[in-house]
Write a protein that holds these residues in place. Structure first.
Motif, mmCIF file in Angstrom:
data_model
loop_
_atom_site.group_PDB
_atom_site.id
_atom_site.type_symbol
_atom_site.label_atom_id
_atom_site.label_comp_id
_atom_site.label_asym_id
_atom_site.label_seq_id
_atom_site.Cartn_x
_atom_site.Cartn_y
_atom_site.Cartn_z
ATOM 1 N N VAL A 168 0.876 -1.178 0.000
ATOM 2 C CA VAL A 168 0.000 0.000 0.000
ATOM 3 C C VAL A 168 0.903 1.214 0.000
ATOM 4 O O VAL A 168 1.286 1.746 1.040
ATOM 5 C CB VAL A 168 -0.953 0.015 1.221
ATOM 6 N N SER A 169 1.301 1.619 -1.208
ATOM 7 C CA SER A 169 2.279 2.691 -1.331
ATOM 8 C C SER A 169 2.049 3.483 -2.599
ATOM 9 O O SER A 169 1.250 3.088 -3.461
ATOM 10 C CB SER A 169 3.694 2.105 -1.343
ATOM 11 N N SER A 170 2.771 4.577 -2.715
ATOM 12 C CA SER A 170 2.656 5.439 -3.889
ATOM 13 C C SER A 170 3.185 4.761 -5.147
ATOM 14 O O SER A 170 2.893 5.202 -6.261
ATOM 15 C CB SER A 170 3.412 6.747 -3.653
ATOM 16 N N GLN A 171 3.952 3.695 -4.986
ATOM 17 C CA GLN A 171 4.501 2.971 -6.137
ATOM 18 C C GLN A 171 3.838 1.617 -6.353
ATOM 19 O O GLN A 171 4.242 0.855 -7.232
ATOM 20 C CB GLN A 171 6.012 2.799 -5.966
ATOM 21 N N GLY A 172 2.872 1.286 -5.523
ATOM 22 C CA GLY A 172 2.093 0.076 -5.691
ATOM 23 C C GLY A 172 2.943 -1.181 -5.677
ATOM 24 O O GLY A 172 3.887 -1.316 -4.884
ATOM 25 N N LYS A 173 2.638 -2.092 -6.628
ATOM 26 C CA LYS A 173 3.359 -3.353 -6.690
ATOM 27 C C LYS A 173 4.774 -3.201 -7.222
ATOM 28 O O LYS A 173 5.560 -4.151 -7.168
ATOM 29 C CB LYS A 173 2.582 -4.353 -7.543
ATOM 30 N N MET A 174 5.118 -2.029 -7.734
ATOM 31 C CA MET A 174 6.445 -1.788 -8.280
ATOM 32 C C MET A 174 7.436 -1.357 -7.200
ATOM 33 O O MET A 174 8.621 -1.167 -7.481
ATOM 34 C CB MET A 174 6.374 -0.707 -9.355
ATOM 35 N N SER A 175 7.003 -1.206 -5.964
ATOM 36 C CA SER A 175 7.871 -0.653 -4.911
ATOM 37 C C SER A 175 9.134 -1.493 -4.711
ATOM 38 O O SER A 175 10.196 -0.958 -4.384
ATOM 39 C CB SER A 175 7.104 -0.557 -3.590
ATOM 40 N N GLY A 176 9.053 -2.807 -4.915
ATOM 41 C CA GLY A 176 10.207 -3.669 -4.741
ATOM 42 C C GLY A 176 11.223 -3.568 -5.857
ATOM 43 O O GLY A 176 12.290 -4.185 -5.773
ATOM 44 N N GLN A 177 10.902 -2.794 -6.918
ATOM 45 C CA GLN A 177 11.819 -2.618 -8.045
ATOM 46 C C GLN A 177 12.369 -1.188 -8.126
ATOM 47 O O GLN A 177 13.068 -0.861 -9.079
ATOM 48 C CB GLN A 177 11.099 -2.948 -9.361
ATOM 49 N N VAL A 178 12.043 -0.353 -7.119
ATOM 50 C CA VAL A 178 12.397 1.061 -7.184
ATOM 51 C C VAL A 178 13.359 1.428 -6.055
ATOM 52 O O VAL A 178 13.110 1.119 -4.882
ATOM 53 C CB VAL A 178 11.141 1.949 -7.107
ATOM 54 N N VAL A 179 14.457 2.072 -6.436
ATOM 55 C CA VAL A 179 15.406 2.652 -5.481
ATOM 56 C C VAL A 179 15.055 4.125 -5.331
ATOM 57 O O VAL A 179 15.009 4.863 -6.334
ATOM 58 C CB VAL A 179 16.860 2.482 -5.953
ATOM 59 N N ASN A 180 14.819 4.567 -4.087
ATOM 60 C CA ASN A 180 14.333 5.916 -3.841
ATOM 61 C C ASN A 180 15.392 6.774 -3.155
ATOM 62 O O ASN A 180 16.204 6.278 -2.365
ATOM 63 C CB ASN A 180 13.088 5.862 -2.951
ATOM 64 N N ASN A 181 15.321 8.073 -3.454
ATOM 65 C CA ASN A 181 16.168 9.027 -2.733
ATOM 66 C C ASN A 181 15.583 9.357 -1.359
ATOM 67 O O ASN A 181 16.339 9.542 -0.398
ATOM 68 C CB ASN A 181 16.336 10.319 -3.545
ATOM 69 N N PHE A 182 14.271 9.416 -1.264
ATOM 70 C CA PHE A 182 13.614 9.635 0.017
ATOM 71 C C PHE A 182 12.441 8.683 0.133
ATOM 72 O O PHE A 182 11.588 8.615 -0.773
ATOM 73 C CB PHE A 182 13.142 11.088 0.142
ATOM 74 N N SER A 183 12.411 7.930 1.228
ATOM 75 C CA SER A 183 11.359 6.941 1.446
ATOM 76 C C SER A 183 10.750 7.159 2.820
ATOM 77 O O SER A 183 11.466 7.166 3.833
ATOM 78 C CB SER A 183 11.942 5.521 1.339
ATOM 79 N N LEU A 184 9.425 7.342 2.848
ATOM 80 C CA LEU A 184 8.706 7.556 4.113
ATOM 81 C C LEU A 184 7.644 6.479 4.257
ATOM 82 O O LEU A 184 6.762 6.341 3.405
ATOM 83 C CB LEU A 184 8.065 8.943 4.127
#
Length: 349
Positions: free
Chosen positions: A18-34
């Motif tokens: 349940v995130s702003s990136q949905g099911k893709m969150s495990g494939q995304v490297v973020n500069n800021f993660s809350l």
């Protein structure tokens, strides 16, 4: 998709999935993660904050903090702080802090601080501090400090400072604790009991000018060993003495069958009451003659300094430790006496 990773400047999660990136969150490297409660991402290059936990598939740089725990499948570079626990499945380069435990499967280059225990499966180049224990599976080139014990399953080249015990498979540095144990040692163990499993071990039975029945257990290295000792005056009516104490010594080989053993020891002397302090300090110079690996005889002069607060004798116990035929001398303090004495005995093992 498992090999596809991308970078984004920001993501927000309530819980994993349940995130702003949905099911893709495990494939995304973020500069800021809350993460409000917790989140799952590919990694972080910047800052990640989780109310309860953070989960990362790959690497984390440069700051990660969670109320309960962090789990990182890759390496961490920078600062990682977890309220309870941090887990890193590769290496850490930087600073880990947690309330209970830090676990790193690989190497640690930096600082680990925790309330209970630090565990590292690789090499330590830095500093571990824990309220209870530190465990290092390979080589340690830094400092381990704990309230109870430190374990180095490889080669320890730095310092182990344990409140109770230290263990090193191969010691090349320094151990300081009540009990120090090493399989082999080219370093120094400083404590009440120092055991080098493949090192120096002697059981000594001996007599001195003060007590005629004494035993000592010597363990450590030939260059530096510790001594646990106890003695008594046996078979003399009205001249009972009991002693126990600790000492340090070294063996200097002159020939295969001959050595010199300077030893320094301090013993409490019981003369019928525990109300007063009686302390006997002696410097020995033993000449040791060896008859094979398991048996030797030794003897030599000693210098004694005796401090006593006991004002009067107790019935059945000796009061004056210096034999009448020995010349003793005083110091500025009237509770101190000194004299030259002797030691003679046998060693086993």
């Amino acid at each position: 998709m498992k090999k596809f990773f991308t970078e984004k400047p920001f993501q927000f999660s309530v819980i994993p999935g349940v995130s702003s990136q949905g099911k893709m969150s495990g494939q995304v490297v973020n500069n800021f993660s809350l993460n409000l409660f917790g989140g799952y991402t590919a990694g972080v290059k910047g800052l990640e904050i989780g109310g309860l936990f953070n989960l990362n598939k790959k690497d984390v740089r440069y700051l990660q903090a969670a109320g309960l725990f962090n789990i990182v499948g890759g390496s961490v570079t920078g600062l990682q702080a977890g309220g309870l626990q941090n887990t890193v499945l590769k290496n850490v380069k930087g600073f880990q802090a947690s309330g209970i435990n830090n676990f790193v499967k690989g190497n640690v280059n930096g600082l680990q601080v925790t309330g209970i225990g630090n565990i590292s499966g690789g090499t330590l180049n830095g500093f571990q501090a824990a309220g209870v224990f530190n465990y290092q599976n390979r080589n340690s080139n830094g400092v381990q400090i704990s309230g109870v014990g430190n374990i180095g399953a490889g080669e320890v080249r730095g310092l182990q400072l344990g409140g109770v015990f230290n263990y090193a498979k191969k010691l090349k540095g320094v151990q300081i604790g009540v009990i120090n144990i090493a399989d082999t040692s080219d370093g120094y163990s400083i404590g009440l009991i120092n055991v080098i499993l493949k090192g120096y071990h002697k059981l000594s039975l001996y007599a001195t000018e003060v007590t005629n029945a004494n035993a000592a257990f010597k363990t450590g290295r030939r260059k530096f060993y510790s001594i646990l000792q106890a003695g008594m005056n046996a078979g003399k009516e009205g001249e009972k003495i009991f002693t126990f104490g600790y000492g340090l010594g070294t063996e200097m080989n002159i020939a295969k069958w001959l050595s010199l053993n300077p030893e320094l020891g301090s013993q409490y002397v019981y003369l019928g009451t525990w109300d007063y302090l009686n302390l006997l300090n002696k410097l020995h110079l033993h000449v040791t003659i060896k008859f094979g690996k398991r048996f030797s005889i030794f003897g030599g002069p000693s210098f004694a300094v005796y401090y006593s607060e006991q004002p009067a004798p107790v019935h059945g116990y000796k009061f004056e430790l210096v034999p009448p035929s020995y010349h003793s001398f005083g110091f500025d303090n009237d509770k101190l006496r000194g004299w030259f004495g002797w030691t003679a005995g046998i060693n086993f093992f």
